[in-house]
Scaffold this motif. Structure first.
Motif, PDB file in Angstrom:
ATOM      1  N   LEU A 142      29.537  50.472  42.407  1.00  0.00           N
ATOM      2  CA  LEU A 142      30.919  50.469  41.677  1.00  0.00           C
ATOM      3  C   LEU A 142      31.079  49.799  40.576  1.00  0.00           C
ATOM      4  CD1 LEU A 142      34.326  50.650  42.020  1.00  0.00           C
ATOM      5  CD2 LEU A 142      33.909  48.546  43.519  1.00  0.00           C
ATOM      6  N   LEU A 143      31.772  49.997  39.139  1.00  0.00           N
ATOM      7  CA  LEU A 143      31.813  49.594  38.356  1.00  0.00           C
ATOM      8  C   LEU A 143      33.378  49.026  37.836  1.00  0.00           C
ATOM      9  CD1 LEU A 143      29.745  51.404  35.768  1.00  0.00           C
ATOM     10  CD2 LEU A 143      29.148  49.370  37.276  1.00  0.00           C
ATOM     11  N   GLU A 144      33.264  47.475  37.642  1.00  0.00           N
ATOM     12  CA  GLU A 144      34.613  47.076  37.914  1.00  0.00           C
ATOM     13  C   GLU A 144      35.495  46.722  36.159  1.00  0.00           C
ATOM     14  OE1 GLU A 144      35.218  45.555  41.737  1.00  0.00           O
ATOM     15  OE2 GLU A 144      34.222  44.094  40.690  1.00  0.00           O
ATOM     16  N   SER A 145      34.763  45.817  35.459  1.00  0.00           N
ATOM     17  CA  SER A 145      35.274  45.744  34.068  1.00  0.00           C
ATOM     18  C   SER A 145      34.152  45.063  33.293  1.00  0.00           C
ATOM     19  CB  SER A 145      35.662  44.528  34.425  1.00  0.00           C
ATOM     20  OG  SER A 145      36.963  43.582  33.345  1.00  0.00           O
ATOM     21  N   VAL A 153      40.903  41.763  35.328  1.00  0.00           N
ATOM     22  CA  VAL A 153      40.154  41.024  36.431  1.00  0.00           C
ATOM     23  C   VAL A 153      40.453  40.514  37.431  1.00  0.00           C
ATOM     24  CG1 VAL A 153      38.362  40.684  37.729  1.00  0.00           C
ATOM     25  CG2 VAL A 153      37.489  41.711  35.454  1.00  0.00           C
ATOM     26  N   PRO A 154      41.227  40.990  38.880  1.00  0.00           N
ATOM     27  CA  PRO A 154      42.770  40.200  39.356  1.00  0.00           C
ATOM     28  C   PRO A 154      41.781  38.950  39.182  1.00  0.00           C
ATOM     29  CG  PRO A 154      42.019  41.308  41.082  1.00  0.00           C
ATOM     30  CD  PRO A 154      41.397  41.744  39.625  1.00  0.00           C
ATOM     31  N   HIS A 210      47.441  34.692  47.343  1.00  0.00           N
ATOM     32  CA  HIS A 210      46.680  35.761  46.015  1.00  0.00           C
ATOM     33  C   HIS A 210      48.279  36.278  45.423  1.00  0.00           C
ATOM     34  CE1 HIS A 210      47.856  39.005  49.070  1.00  0.00           C
ATOM     35  NE2 HIS A 210      47.670  38.587  49.652  1.00  0.00           N
ATOM     36  N   ASN A 211      47.904  36.148  44.886  1.00  0.00           N
ATOM     37  CA  ASN A 211      49.256  37.397  43.758  1.00  0.00           C
ATOM     38  C   ASN A 211      49.627  38.630  44.547  1.00  0.00           C
ATOM     39  OD1 ASN A 211      48.844  35.012  41.133  1.00  0.00           O
ATOM     40  ND2 ASN A 211      46.753  36.672  40.520  1.00  0.00           N
ATOM     41  N   ASP A 212      51.212  38.376  44.263  1.00  0.00           N
ATOM     42  CA  ASP A 212      51.661  40.451  44.383  1.00  0.00           C
ATOM     43  C   ASP A 212      50.893  41.373  44.117  1.00  0.00           C
ATOM     44  OD1 ASP A 212      53.348  38.016  46.243  1.00  0.00           O
ATOM     45  OD2 ASP A 212      54.845  38.516  44.598  1.00  0.00           O
ATOM     46  N   ASN A 213      50.293  41.232  42.846  1.00  0.00           N
ATOM     47  CA  ASN A 213      50.580  42.385  42.682  1.00  0.00           C
ATOM     48  C   ASN A 213      48.156  43.060  43.100  1.00  0.00           C
ATOM     49  OD1 ASN A 213      48.738  40.703  40.846  1.00  0.00           O
ATOM     50  ND2 ASN A 213      49.301  42.779  39.218  1.00  0.00           N
ATOM     51  N   THR A 214      48.069  42.300  44.407  1.00  0.00           N
ATOM     52  CA  THR A 214      46.771  42.232  44.877  1.00  0.00           C
ATOM     53  C   THR A 214      46.585  42.620  46.085  1.00  0.00           C
ATOM     54  OG1 THR A 214      46.136  39.774  45.012  1.00  0.00           O
ATOM     55  CG2 THR A 214      45.376  40.838  42.914  1.00  0.00           C
ATOM     56  N   LYS A 215      45.665  43.107  46.931  1.00  0.00           N
ATOM     57  CA  LYS A 215      45.135  43.088  48.134  1.00  0.00           C
ATOM     58  C   LYS A 215      43.913  42.307  48.478  1.00  0.00           C
ATOM     59  CE  LYS A 215      47.596  47.575  48.553  1.00  0.00           C
ATOM     60  NZ  LYS A 215      47.957  47.751  46.998  1.00  0.00           N
ATOM     61  N   ILE A 216      43.804  41.943  49.359  1.00  0.00           N
ATOM     62  CA  ILE A 216      42.602  41.049  49.769  1.00  0.00           C
ATOM     63  C   ILE A 216      42.674  41.514  51.104  1.00  0.00           C
ATOM     64  CG2 ILE A 216      41.749  38.776  50.790  1.00  0.00           C
ATOM     65  CD1 ILE A 216      43.344  38.200  48.335  1.00  0.00           C
ATOM     66  N   TYR A 217      41.087  41.422  51.348  1.00  0.00           N
ATOM     67  CA  TYR A 217      39.884  42.323  52.174  1.00  0.00           C
ATOM     68  C   TYR A 217      39.077  41.194  52.470  1.00  0.00           C
ATOM     69  CZ  TYR A 217      42.738  46.406  50.392  1.00  0.00           C
ATOM     70  OH  TYR A 217      42.964  47.305  50.320  1.00  0.00           O
ATOM     71  N   ASP A 232      45.773  46.976  41.278  1.00  0.00           N
ATOM     72  CA  ASP A 232      46.358  48.206  41.537  1.00  0.00           C
ATOM     73  C   ASP A 232      45.403  49.127  40.514  1.00  0.00           C
ATOM     74  OD1 ASP A 232      48.702  47.458  43.316  1.00  0.00           O
ATOM     75  OD2 ASP A 232      49.862  47.382  41.869  1.00  0.00           O
ATOM     76  N   ASP A 233      44.651  48.761  39.936  1.00  0.00           N
ATOM     77  CA  ASP A 233      43.616  49.288  39.017  1.00  0.00           C
ATOM     78  C   ASP A 233      42.314  49.764  39.801  1.00  0.00           C
ATOM     79  OD1 ASP A 233      45.802  49.514  36.890  1.00  0.00           O
ATOM     80  OD2 ASP A 233      45.309  47.972  36.414  1.00  0.00           O
ATOM     81  N   GLY A 234      42.290  48.900  40.923  1.00  0.00           N
ATOM     82  CA  GLY A 234      41.169  49.252  41.437  1.00  0.00           C
ATOM     83  C   GLY A 234      39.952  47.873  41.712  1.00  0.00           C
ATOM     84  N   ALA A 235      40.442  46.704  40.352  1.00  0.00           N
ATOM     85  CA  ALA A 235      39.760  46.376  39.609  1.00  0.00           C
ATOM     86  C   ALA A 235      39.041  45.244  41.289  1.00  0.00           C
ATOM     87  CB  ALA A 235      39.850  45.434  38.943  1.00  0.00           C
ATOM     88  N   GLY A 236      38.111  44.642  41.308  1.00  0.00           N
ATOM     89  CA  GLY A 236      38.697  43.705  42.206  1.00  0.00           C
ATOM     90  C   GLY A 236      37.658  42.010  41.594  1.00  0.00           C
ATOM     91  N   SER A 237      38.371  40.908  42.080  1.00  0.00           N
ATOM     92  CA  SER A 237      38.178  39.873  41.745  1.00  0.00           C
ATOM     93  C   SER A 237      36.390  39.009  41.944  1.00  0.00           C
ATOM     94  CB  SER A 237      38.619  38.059  42.020  1.00  0.00           C
ATOM     95  OG  SER A 237      38.329  38.588  43.508  1.00  0.00           O
TER      96      SER A 237
END
Length: 507
Positions: free
Chosen positions: A293-296, A326-327, A349-356, A391-396
């Motif tokens: 996975l290439l994020e940024s 990147v978030p 976390h921010n509302d525009n991100t999801k945590i895994y 939402d863009d699929g970028a991970g922190s």
């Protein structure tokens, strides 16, 4: 022209009959230089003969009125056929000579001349035929049909010494070498054809024979090198398992405004080794197993493929630039450390991100467990890793935490599980304390998930799961609570994270 033996029509220039193998005799062409030398020899012989005759005449009693003189060329008055005289005109001396009345000696001389000239020309023409490419080539084919490959090789070598531009003959020579066990000579000739005869129509057959020799001799490195430069697709396909072609990327290098996953594949079974920092990969580099996975930011991926025969490919390189934001990393409420009381892990976390998150310390992705509410601190050791994905699929950047939960109790968690199994066996819910279940082939397993304060008492919370004969685990939905001090057993129902309701064990 037809074969004098079987009557088969011969192609122009053929020296051997393709049907019966009879050698064709061509009419010799006289050599002018040889003819001149013969003229000179005959003339000298005639003059010596005339001189001897004259000497005999001068001796007393040897004169004879019957002697004749031949004017001009010295033979015009012979009682012979005109065509014969014309044929031998140039072989007599120009000045007049006198001949004996008895012409027997002259006839013998003429016959000798004919024989000498014929033999000389035959030897010369035979030599010319044997030194021709076509003659040697056809003799090689004839010997090969008789399985005399040693002689066939000898003729082909002579043919190619005369004309080395014949690729078909070179390939045939390589085949004869191979049949005769002369593998090194065959390999040398085959490589020579591939190097010097780029337009040869039989290159696929040349590759096939050469690769079959390498395969039998287990020369895998040379097979890989040859296949890497092979321009015959059918041959590359046939020997694909021995090839180590440059690995293929699913996406070309470039600039992308979204996250992308890169897959790298080899041409057959083997291993792909890669690097992400632009350095040259080796067999000590990471092995490609899952998409990258290439994020940024910037990435330079270099990869090489090594097949199952240890042959390595050339290195492939692709450069990428991922232009996405990147978030920020999530914030975890509970610091790493050892805990003696139950606790909850909360993540902000921010509302525009999801945590895994993961529990084994590996870097999570969008396919990992998703965080939705506070997490009970697991009993024993645990290694959490959290990541925020927008939402863009970028991970922190991932956030890692390590915990150890250990409570003060009169008996440990392992003994609590054994007490539970004994009671379940006594109640008939297990066939034995190993966990075998009535009417099923699998077994029940029990693990202490956490510790929880229920009312004023601390309990081990134990989860039950069924493991079938394939090894798959299934949650049975049964939860048990065991008093850490008295070992009293209860069934438990989860109300919320960290909150449980107890019922009697026998229910």
């Amino acid at each position: 022209m037809k074969c004098p033996k079987c009557g088969n029509e011969l192609a122009e220039g053929k020296l051997l009959c393709e049907k019966c193998g009879e050698e064709v005799k061509y009419v010799p062409v006289f050599d002018i230089e040889l003819e001149d030398k013969l003229k000179e020899s005959i003339s000298s012989m005639m003059e010596e003969l005339a001189q001897k005759e004259q000497e005999e005449e001068e001796e007393p009693g040897n004169g004879s009125p019957e002697e004749e003189e031949l004017p001009g060329s010295g033979y015009d008055e012979l009682e012979a056929d005109d065509e014969l005289k014309d044929a031998f005109r140039d072989y007599f001396p120009a000045k007049p000579v006198r001949l004996l009345k008895n012409r027997l000696m002259l006839v013998v001389l003429i016959v000798a001349v004919i024989i000498i000239v014929g033999m000389a020309c035959f030897v010369r023409i035979s030599g010319q035929l044997e030194n021709s490419y076509q003659y040697q080539y056809e003799k090689a084919l004839q010997c090969a049909e008789e399985n005399d490959y040693e002689e066939a090789i000898s003729h082909l070598e002579r043919a190619l010494a005369i004309d080395d531009s014949q690729a078909d003959a070179s390939f045939l020579l390589a085949q004869y070498y191979d049949k005769s066990g002369m593998r090194s000579s065959a390999v040398s000739v085959l490589n020579g054809i591939l190097t010097r005869k780029a337009d040869y129509s039989g290159r696929s057959e040349v590759y096939d024979l050469l690769l079959s020799i390498y395969e039998e001799e287990e020369r895998y490195e040379e097979m890989g090198e040859l296949l890497a430069e092979c321009d015959a697709d059918d041959i590359v396909s046939k020997y694909n398992e021995y090839a180590a072609l440059t690995p293929q990327f699913n996406k070309e290098g470039g600039v992308y405004d979204e996250l992308i996953s890169i897959t790298i594949t080899g041409n057959t079974e083997g291993f792909v080794y890669y690097t992400l920092d632009g350095s040259s990969p080796s067999e000590n580099s990471p092995v490609y197993e899952t998409p990258i996975l290439l994020e940024s930011g910037d990435y330079i991926i270099r990869a090489m493929f090594v097949n199952m025969y240890g042959v390595a490919s050339e290195i492939a390189t692709q450069s990428y630039y991922i232009s996405v934001s990147v978030p920020e990393s999530p914030i975890v409420s509970l610091d790493s450390g050892t805990y003696n009381e139950p606790a909850l892990i909360e993540v902000y976390h921010n509302d525009n991100t999801k945590i895994y998150y993961t529990l084994d310390g590996s870097v999570p992705d969008k396919y990992s467990e998703r965080y939705s509410h506070p997490i009970e601190l697991p009993y024993g050791m645990s290694n959490f890793s959290f990541i925020a994905i927008n939402d863009d699929g970028a991970g922190s950047e991932p956030v890692s935490r390590s915990y150890r939960l250990s409570v003060e109790a009169n008996f440990d968690a392992e003994l609590a599980v054994q007490v539970l199994k004994n009671n379940l066996y006594a109640a008939g819910k297990l066939l034995n304390t190993d966990g075998n279940v009535p009417g099923k082939l699998g077994i029940n397993q029990y693990r202490v998930q956490t510790a929880a304060n229920i009312g004023e008492t601390l309990y081990y919370v134990v989860y039950e799961e069924y493991v079938d004969i394939t090894g798959q685990s299934h949650d049975t939905g049964n939860i048990y609570a065991i008093d850490v001090n008295t070992a009293d057993l209860y069934k438990a129902y989860k109300i919320d994270e960290g909150e449980y309701h107890l019922t009697d064990f026998d229910e």
